[in-house]
Write a protein that holds these residues in place. Structure first.
Motif, short mmCIF file in Angstrom:
data_model
loop_
_atom_site.label_atom_id
_atom_site.label_comp_id
_atom_site.label_asym_id
_atom_site.label_seq_id
_atom_site.Cartn_x
_atom_site.Cartn_y
_atom_site.Cartn_z
N ALA A 64 0.83 -1.21 0.00
CA ALA A 64 0.00 0.00 0.00
C ALA A 64 0.86 1.25 0.00
CB ALA A 64 -0.92 -0.02 1.21
N ALA A 65 1.90 1.26 0.85
CA ALA A 65 2.78 2.42 0.89
C ALA A 65 3.57 2.56 -0.40
CB ALA A 65 3.73 2.30 2.09
N LEU A 66 3.98 1.42 -0.96
CA LEU A 66 4.71 1.46 -2.22
C LEU A 66 3.84 2.01 -3.34
CD1 LEU A 66 7.44 0.68 -3.50
CD2 LEU A 66 6.46 -1.58 -3.97
N LEU A 67 2.55 1.67 -3.33
CA LEU A 67 1.62 2.22 -4.30
C LEU A 67 1.59 3.73 -4.23
CD1 LEU A 67 -0.90 1.99 -6.27
CD2 LEU A 67 -2.28 1.98 -4.18
N LEU A 68 1.42 4.28 -3.03
CA LEU A 68 1.33 5.73 -2.87
C LEU A 68 2.65 6.40 -3.24
CD1 LEU A 68 -0.68 5.67 0.46
CD2 LEU A 68 -1.56 6.24 -1.80
N HIS A 69 3.75 5.74 -2.92
CA HIS A 69 5.07 6.26 -3.28
C HIS A 69 5.19 6.35 -4.80
CE1 HIS A 69 9.20 7.26 -2.66
NE2 HIS A 69 9.69 6.10 -3.05
N ALA A 70 4.73 5.29 -5.50
CA ALA A 70 4.80 5.28 -6.96
C ALA A 70 3.88 6.34 -7.56
CB ALA A 70 4.43 3.89 -7.49
N LEU A 71 2.69 6.53 -7.00
CA LEU A 71 1.79 7.57 -7.49
C LEU A 71 2.44 8.94 -7.40
CD1 LEU A 71 -1.65 6.43 -5.97
CD2 LEU A 71 -0.82 6.07 -8.30
N ARG A 72 3.07 9.21 -6.25
CA ARG A 72 3.73 10.52 -6.09
C ARG A 72 4.84 10.70 -7.10
NH1 ARG A 72 2.96 14.47 -2.13
NH2 ARG A 72 4.42 15.45 -3.55
N ASP A 73 5.57 9.65 -7.38
CA ASP A 73 6.67 9.77 -8.34
C ASP A 73 6.15 10.06 -9.75
OD1 ASP A 73 8.81 9.54 -6.65
OD2 ASP A 73 9.07 7.40 -6.93
N HIS A 74 4.89 9.76 -9.99
CA HIS A 74 4.30 10.07 -11.29
C HIS A 74 3.43 11.33 -11.24
CE1 HIS A 74 5.56 5.91 -12.15
NE2 HIS A 74 5.57 6.31 -13.40
N ARG B 186 -0.36 -9.12 -8.21
CA ARG B 186 -0.34 -10.38 -7.48
C ARG B 186 0.71 -10.38 -6.38
NH1 ARG B 186 -4.84 -13.04 -7.88
NH2 ARG B 186 -3.74 -15.02 -7.44
N THR B 187 1.67 -9.51 -6.46
CA THR B 187 2.66 -9.32 -5.39
C THR B 187 2.92 -7.83 -5.25
OG1 THR B 187 4.60 -9.41 -6.84
CG2 THR B 187 3.78 -11.52 -5.98
N ALA B 188 3.38 -7.45 -4.07
CA ALA B 188 3.67 -6.03 -3.83
C ALA B 188 4.77 -5.52 -4.74
CB ALA B 188 4.04 -5.81 -2.37
N SER B 189 5.74 -6.38 -5.07
CA SER B 189 6.86 -5.93 -5.89
C SER B 189 6.43 -5.55 -7.31
CB SER B 189 7.94 -7.03 -5.95
OG SER B 189 7.40 -8.21 -6.54
N GLN B 190 5.24 -6.01 -7.75
CA GLN B 190 4.76 -5.67 -9.09
C GLN B 190 4.16 -4.26 -9.17
OE1 GLN B 190 1.86 -8.75 -9.73
NE2 GLN B 190 3.33 -10.17 -10.65
N ILE B 191 3.85 -3.69 -8.02
CA ILE B 191 3.07 -2.44 -8.01
C ILE B 191 3.76 -1.30 -8.76
CG2 ILE B 191 2.18 -0.62 -6.49
CD1 ILE B 191 1.37 -2.86 -4.54
#
Length: 581
Positions: A31-41, A156-161
């Motif tokens: 979940a945190a990685l998702l938000l981190h990736a959104l911010r980077d975009h 399917r895994t967090a690393s794919q986010i």
């Protein structure tokens, strides 16, 4: 809690749950990685509603620096994301939980697909080990969403986010923009994964056409006696459009989604053609010997009966999507290009065209003049006199939408927000909220009919919660007005199930229940004073205008050419419309 800016973002090692010791790699939740990736975009705003299957995302949200706007329905969230995207040109993002919450996004995704809006929908889902067991609120949202998106994926895994976010943003913004969905099972949101690096968005590939193509376009224009420029939503860069228009002197018509690209008062703007178009614009297209269409789809609402559309005209079609060429009309010349590139190239080649005789003919075309009496038209004509150039206008779908297109057209790109391809009733109010979030220093005028307003009026709470500068105009004719007119004209049994007046609420009192100042007007003499009061009140406000039920607008019956419009008289051959919304 104040909204955090990029300067106040936490250290990446503090985003979400993680474990950090001297001999361990720092980790974070999916979940945190998702938000981190959104911010980077560059995504800093989410519209949504929490639920059990997306709670890990909400748990990490407070530490992400991303602003969240709580809507009152998931349809409100996706339409707000549309309004944000349409008015700003940036990607709009919405968030829902699983099952019914996820399916509530589908109408907005379809709307964004047909109107080419960059949208990212995020959904929670049941844990991966429960999928396929018919668990509580489990649905295969990826399969449901695929037909109404440019792409739908499940992590399917967090690393794919991070890779999924990167691909989703690329898809949403590349080529013709559109919606993309990422589904995130609950266990994937909680899964710990090593902290990723920053994810830089890829630059968009540039489509470049050969200069010979543009010289051929200009040769066609110079050889024509009655050329017309038809612009649509793909031509949003007005700084590139106007130099070409001014130099050539060409008449300009525009689609419903092309409103605002050319200033409303520009002397070469003829108007909006189509099934609900102006008489002058329809006659201009019908008499043209060449139509240069840039950033348009030539859809059925524009052309009327295809075989009768512009019978004397050669078609030149410039569009980014080559699949549009020949989909409905076979062009004499097609050029694949972005509209801004095309106008830049054409402006470099442009020269004044000899069109005096053509303009004299256009000025003689008769225009429909509505009756001068208290009506929806009078309200909108009065509204036009008090609008500011910076005002954005969001409309719902129906009679008021078409009347606003003719009488309240803004003069700047991205200032006109309406549901075109899908014709979604209930669109205007949440879309206006999204536009107000994107443009906090500008006023948004939300124009609704009484029918469409009642489909999403719960989003008045969203206006109140954030004190958004949205001015809501409810044009209350006590009917589903467009459907009522179709039934009066085209169906043997006449009116069926379109009367609303006997059960409509008092819309002003309804607004007051949401803590929004409101006023009702019933006569033209009151209108200007009441409108000034409505406009100048800080924050949201609502104007309830009770107008006659019998007002009709010109419409081209199905199976007829654009010049064969009717208002009240029965057409010679009854025809069934393709859509009454």
């Amino acid at each position: 809690m104040p909204i955090r800016t990029s300067e106040s973002l936490p250290n990446p090692q503090r985003l979400g749950s993680f474990f950090l010791e001297e001999d361990m790699t720092p980790t974070m939740t999916g979940a945190a990685l998702l938000l981190h990736a959104l911010r980077d975009h560059g995504i800093t705003t989410l519209f949504g509603i929490p639920g059990a299957m997306n709670l890990p995302i909400y748990d990490a949200l407070d530490r992400s620096g991303i602003r969240h706007i709580l809507t009152r329905h998931e349809q409100g969230a996706v339409h707000a994301a549309e309004g944000f995207a349409r008015s700003s040109g940036r990607i709009g993002t919405c968030l829902a939980t699983s099952g019914p919450a996820a399916t509530n996004l589908i109408t907005g995704l379809g709307d964004a697909l047909l109107d080419h809006l960059p949208l990212l929908a995020l959904t929670g889902n049941v844990p991966t080990h429960l999928q396929g067991t018919r668990a509580f609120q489990e649905l295969d949202i990826v399969s449901i969403a695929r037909p109404v998106t440019k792409g739908a994926f499940q992590a399917r895994t967090a690393s794919q986010i991070p890779a999924l976010v990167r691909e989703a943003v690329r898809l949403a913004q590349s080529g013709k923009p559109g919606p993309v969905l990422i589904d995130l099972p609950h266990d994937v949101q909680l899964q710990q994964t090593p902290m990723g690096v920053h994810f830089q968005p890829e630059p968009q590939a540039r489509v470049t056409s050969h200069p010979r193509s543009y010289r051929a376009v200009m040769d066609h224009l110079k050889a024509a006696d009655r050329p017309v420029l038809l612009i649509g939503a793909g031509a949003q860069d007005a700084t590139r459009v106007q130099p070409f228009v001014d130099t050539t002197g060409i008449p300009v018509v525009h689609t419903l989604q092309g409103i605002g690209i050319l200033p409303a008062a520009h002397p070469q703007r003829v108007g909006m053609p189509g099934v609900y178009g102006s008489s002058r614009a329809n006659q201009t297209l019908s008499q043209a010997d060449l139509i240069l269409g840039i950033g348009v789809r030539f859809d059925d609402r524009l052309t009327g009966k295809l075989a009768l559309f512009a019978p004397q005209a050669r078609i030149i079609h410039i569009d980014l999507d080559p699949l549009e060429f020949g989909r409905l009309l076979q062009p004499a010349l097609s050029v694949q290009a972005r509209a801004e590139e095309a106008f830049e190239a054409l402006s470099a080649l442009a020269e004044p065209l000899n069109l005096e005789a053509w303009w004299a003919q256009i000025r003689r075309f008769a225009e429909y003049i509505p009756p001068a009496q208290w009506s929806m038209t009078q309200v909108l004509q009065t509204l036009r006199t008090v609008l500011n150039p910076d005002d954005l206008i969001a409309t719902d779908v129906g009679h008021h939408q078409m009347l606003a297109a003719h009488h309240c057209a803004p003069s700047r790109p991205r200032h006109w927000l309406t549901s075109g391809g899908l014709g979604t009733m209930g669109y205007a109010l949440p879309a206006a909220a999204g536009a107000a979030i994107a443009h906090p220093n500008q006023r948004v005028i939300c124009i609704c009919g009484d029918g469409g307003f009642q489909m999403t009026h719960q989003e008045l709470s969203t206006l109140t919660a954030h004190q958004l500068n949205v001015k809501v105009l409810v044009l209350d004719n006590g009917h589903l007005g467009m459907v009522r007119q179709y039934q009066d004209l085209f169906t043997p049994s006449g009116r069926q199930q379109v009367e609303l007046a006997s059960s409509n609420p008092d819309f002003a009192r309804l607004a007051l229940a949401y803590h929004i100042p409101a006023v009702t007007v019933r006569h033209g003499e009151q209108l200007r004073d009441v409108m000034q009061q409505w406009f100048t009140h800080p924050g949201p406000s609502l104007l309830h205008a009770i107008v006659p039920a019998e007002e009709n607008i010109p419409v081209v019956p199905a199976g007829r050419q654009l010049t064969d419009w009717v208002v009240r008289a029965e057409p010679p051959t009854p025809a069934c419309p393709t859509s009454a919304r």
